[in-house]
Write a protein that holds these residues in place. Sequence first.
Motif: not given
Length: 350
Positions: A114-139
Amino acid sequence: MKRIIIFIFGFLGLASCAVNYQPREINAITVKEFKIDSVSIRAIQVINKHEVMYAGSNGDIGFFSDSEDSKLTPRVLEVKYQDSIRPNFRSIASNNKAVFALSIGNPALLYHLSDGKETLKYTENHEKVFYDALQFFDDNQHGIAVGDPTENCASILLTSDGGDTWHKIPCANLPEFEDGEAFFAASNTNIKTIGSTVWIASGGKKAHVLKSEDYGTTWQIYNTPIVQGNGPQGIYSIDFTDKNNGIVIGGDYSKPLENKANKAITDDGGLTWTLVADGQNPNYKSCVQYVPKTNGKEVFAVGKTGISFSNNGGLTWVEVSKEAYYAIQFVDRKTAWLSGNNKLGKLILD
């Protein structure tokens, strides 16, 4: 900038099986290409017909406009983690207040922008971690991210406060996966949300559709006839035009010219799936999207093998371009943005 114009003749004159649907006449499909140097872009978030945001492979989160009248200047935010790691972003989503981007690989990094700045909201450390997609619901308060298993279930993150906090669902609350079942970070479209309902499509050992009707609290899992059995096979993208009618597409990434058992549709909300255009084009695709306000009949599919179009809900298709793109996202019935390797694209229906 590169422009490709493809004229569609007989195909668009085919009668549809839907009683109240008449295919509109499209005289030309135009694809404008915009070079974006040194970045593979598999996730886009449209703003309007002239502006789009993207998340890239080298830590770039960019804003692009093709309008000279844009109030914002095209720019790129270079995100670094611990000053040395450039996240490989494959996911981007907006809740109309802020933009969120999610990286693949270890560590998983989910940023709020937001406003050209980034804030880390979640991090996960694991040798198998691999996130593929992200979406919001209609609300715009509830959001979901999906990743490959670190245990014996899908990795699913949820938020209910607009992305301020995220938590991972324990495997006890999710369907069990077979060893070798996972997801594909191909276009940020293996998740689809409508209302409080979400569908997620898997691949690899099995090609399943997971479904929740309560913002991800409880889940069901359904079989599909999509090609499956090893790593690069399965569903790469899913879309629904309403809570009953949907489509999945994919195939075998390692054999992109094959078109057997790589497209299917449902009319019961994802409980059962029927193969369409089996053994016919299109072949492997990484993204499928319905054209808005076309009664679920106009559909585009894109991938490294080109762009294909259907005007009868996916029963038959025509190739409209051989240009390779990873993802497509529509603004309205006439305009969509595309993303690919070192490029963005804009598709216009006239």
